[in-house]
Scaffold this motif. Structure first.
Motif, PDB file in Angstrom:
ATOM      1  N   ASP A   1       0.827  -1.202   0.000  1.00  0.00           N
ATOM      2  CA  ASP A   1       0.000   0.000   0.000  1.00  0.00           C
ATOM      3  C   ASP A   1       0.866   1.259   0.000  1.00  0.00           C
ATOM      4  OD1 ASP A   1      -2.073  -1.745   0.200  1.00  0.00           O
ATOM      5  OD2 ASP A   1      -2.487  -1.386   2.324  1.00  0.00           O
ATOM      6  N   GLY A   2       0.496   2.214  -0.837  1.00  0.00           N
ATOM      7  CA  GLY A   2       1.136   3.525  -0.847  1.00  0.00           C
ATOM      8  C   GLY A   2       2.274   3.677  -1.834  1.00  0.00           C
ATOM      9  N   TRP A   3       2.903   2.595  -2.230  1.00  0.00           N
ATOM     10  CA  TRP A   3       4.078   2.731  -3.095  1.00  0.00           C
ATOM     11  C   TRP A   3       3.740   3.213  -4.502  1.00  0.00           C
ATOM     12  CZ3 TRP A   3       8.363   3.535  -0.837  1.00  0.00           C
ATOM     13  CH2 TRP A   3       8.622   2.966   0.416  1.00  0.00           C
ATOM     14  N   PRO A   4       2.639   2.758  -5.120  1.00  0.00           N
ATOM     15  CA  PRO A   4       2.310   3.343  -6.435  1.00  0.00           C
ATOM     16  C   PRO A   4       2.107   4.853  -6.370  1.00  0.00           C
ATOM     17  CG  PRO A   4       1.101   1.298  -6.100  1.00  0.00           C
ATOM     18  CD  PRO A   4       1.742   1.637  -4.781  1.00  0.00           C
ATOM     19  N   GLU A   5       1.453   5.331  -5.309  1.00  0.00           N
ATOM     20  CA  GLU A   5       1.258   6.776  -5.158  1.00  0.00           C
ATOM     21  C   GLU A   5       2.585   7.486  -4.880  1.00  0.00           C
ATOM     22  OE1 GLU A   5      -2.431   4.567  -4.233  1.00  0.00           O
ATOM     23  OE2 GLU A   5      -0.364   4.444  -3.482  1.00  0.00           O
ATOM     24  N   ALA A   6       3.458   6.813  -4.147  1.00  0.00           N
ATOM     25  CA  ALA A   6       4.727   7.439  -3.776  1.00  0.00           C
ATOM     26  C   ALA A   6       5.612   7.696  -4.997  1.00  0.00           C
ATOM     27  CB  ALA A   6       5.464   6.558  -2.763  1.00  0.00           C
ATOM     28  N   VAL A   7       5.632   6.761  -5.941  1.00  0.00           N
ATOM     29  CA  VAL A   7       6.542   6.892  -7.087  1.00  0.00           C
ATOM     30  C   VAL A   7       5.911   7.599  -8.277  1.00  0.00           C
ATOM     31  CG1 VAL A   7       7.880   4.856  -6.449  1.00  0.00           C
ATOM     32  CG2 VAL A   7       5.912   4.605  -7.978  1.00  0.00           C
ATOM     33  N   ALA A   8       4.613   7.883  -8.217  1.00  0.00           N
ATOM     34  CA  ALA A   8       3.928   8.501  -9.356  1.00  0.00           C
ATOM     35  C   ALA A   8       4.594   9.823  -9.740  1.00  0.00           C
ATOM     36  CB  ALA A   8       2.452   8.735  -9.013  1.00  0.00           C
ATOM     37  N   ASP A   9       4.894   9.970 -11.022  1.00  0.00           N
ATOM     38  CA  ASP A   9       5.474  11.198 -11.578  1.00  0.00           C
ATOM     39  C   ASP A   9       6.889  11.496 -11.062  1.00  0.00           C
ATOM     40  OD1 ASP A   9       3.088  11.709 -13.006  1.00  0.00           O
ATOM     41  OD2 ASP A   9       2.212  12.654 -11.237  1.00  0.00           O
ATOM     42  N   ALA A  10       7.526  10.550 -10.413  1.00  0.00           N
ATOM     43  CA  ALA A  10       8.892  10.782  -9.937  1.00  0.00           C
ATOM     44  C   ALA A  10       9.887  10.453 -11.046  1.00  0.00           C
ATOM     45  CB  ALA A  10       9.181   9.941  -8.706  1.00  0.00           C
ATOM     46  N   THR A  11      10.872  11.299 -11.209  1.00  0.00           N
ATOM     47  CA  THR A  11      11.962  11.017 -12.139  1.00  0.00           C
ATOM     48  C   THR A  11      13.028  10.166 -11.474  1.00  0.00           C
ATOM     49  OG1 THR A  11      11.585  13.155 -13.222  1.00  0.00           O
ATOM     50  CG2 THR A  11      13.680  12.060 -13.676  1.00  0.00           C
ATOM     51  N   TYR A  12      13.226  10.405 -10.174  1.00  0.00           N
ATOM     52  CA  TYR A  12      14.257   9.695  -9.423  1.00  0.00           C
ATOM     53  C   TYR A  12      13.686   9.218  -8.089  1.00  0.00           C
ATOM     54  CZ  TYR A  12      17.223  12.507 -12.560  1.00  0.00           C
ATOM     55  OH  TYR A  12      17.778  13.116 -13.649  1.00  0.00           O
TER      56      TYR A  12
END
Length: 342
Positions: free
Chosen positions: A68-79
């Motif tokens: 839980d939470g990891w897809p939201e955490a990495v969304a739109d992140a370049t790094y």
């Protein structure tokens, strides 16, 4: 910077907070994971102590042991700077309590990063994944790996080694273009931004508060958390850093006796409780059974962990502060936080 997004995992941690500070100063959009959103204000306060503006930080609740939470955490992140890793006050009886969160956690982050199209992940590993090979006589380099068949390795050493192996295997076999760089710090000093202390700072605090009548034998290497964060940012963006490991170390080992004398010299009355006698080796081994500080120090009595930052300097232009300056900055910050007895 172009306002690219960076996820920093484990935002309440010592190194993570310094990474967030440097990213904000450089103009990145910063998101960080914390296990509970109740800790967001604590992160903001650490960032303020680092003289950065925390208003732009985005928080996501995520745990290394759950999806839980990891897809939201990495969304739109370049790094992604994957700094979060379990580091208990005491070594657990069941080593899987450390190994599973470290290994499964990095794989969970890498899976999410690959799915979100992240360009590069920088993993915070440890010198522990390097410094326990079969022939410790020569200086360590990034080519070295801890030998997991050696006896008496702590669960922490095993967890960092296995987690880093798992990360490289994932990127090699399943990365689908995802890049990985790894930073392997020695014991980390530097200014504390909050009361949650690293093991190295807890050892210093114990010395400053006179918790032992003597300093242990042996020596420690060191590096400043600000320089560790700087190395993460360099490894994140430098084209040549993909697929590389970098030892984060400031210089040669310093003996604990010399460390104690340094504190006495540079901090004056604030270091009046720092012992200067050297503890017998047998007493360190006995004390390690009950003392967290001595348990962290005991392995260093028999291991000269010499290493070089030549690779990071040559490839990335990294120039760390001296070990002595990092130690003094640590101690001064502990005084400012009111953790040193008057």
């Amino acid at each position: 910077m172009s306002g690219e997004g960076v996820l920093v995992t484990g935002g309440t941690g010592f190194v993570a907070a310094h990474c967030i500070v440097q990213l904000l100063h450089a103009g990145y959009r910063v998101r960080t994971t914390i296990r509970s959103l109740d800790r967001a204000d604590a992160v903001r306060e650490m960032v303020r102590r680092g003289e950065a503006d925390p208003r732009g930080i985005e928080f996501v609740a995520a745990d290394l042991m759950h999806d839980d939470g990891w897809p939201e955490a990495v969304a739109d992140a370049t790094y992604v700077l994957h700094v979060a890793s379990p580091l208990p006050v005491r070594q657990p009886k069941d080593e899987d309590e450390l190994i599973r969160p470290a290994r499964d956690g990095v794989l969970r982050v890498l899976h999410a990063a690959r799915g979100a199209g992240v360009r590069r992940v920088v993993q915070t590993s440890s010198f522990a994944a390097i410094g326990y090979r079969a022939d410790p006589g020569r200086p360590f380099t990034e080519q070295d790996w801890t030998d997991l068949t050696r006896p008496h390795l702590t669960p922490y050493i095993k967890s960092k080694t296995m987690a880093e192996h798992a990360a490289w295997d994932f990127v090699d076999l399943e990365g689908d273009g995802l890049e990985l760089s790894v930073v392997n710090p020695v014991p980390i000093f530097g200014p504390a931004l909050g009361p949650d202390l690293s093991t190295s700072l807890a050892v210093l605090l114990g010395m400053l508060n006179g918790r032992a009548p003597a300093v242990p034998p042996g020596a420690t290497t060191g590096v400043d958390a600000r320089d560790v964060a700087d190395l993460h940012v360099r490894a994140m963006t430098h084209p040549d850093a993909a697929g590389e490991r970098f030892i984060a170390v400031a210089g040669d080992p310093i003996s604990y006796h010399d460390l104690a004398m340094l504190l006495r010299d540079r901090l004056g009355a604030d270091a009046k409780r720092v012992p200067t006698r050297v503890m017998p080796r047998w007493l360190v081994r006995a004390g390690a059974l009950v003392s967290t500080e001595l348990r962290a120090i005991a392995p260093q009595m028999r291991r000269a962990q010499g290493a070089s930052h030549e690779k990071a300097e040559r490839m990335l232009g990294w120039e760390p502060r001296s070990t002595e300056d990092a130690i003094v900055a640590s101690a001064q910050s502990l005084v400012r936080l009111g953790l040193v007895k008057g």
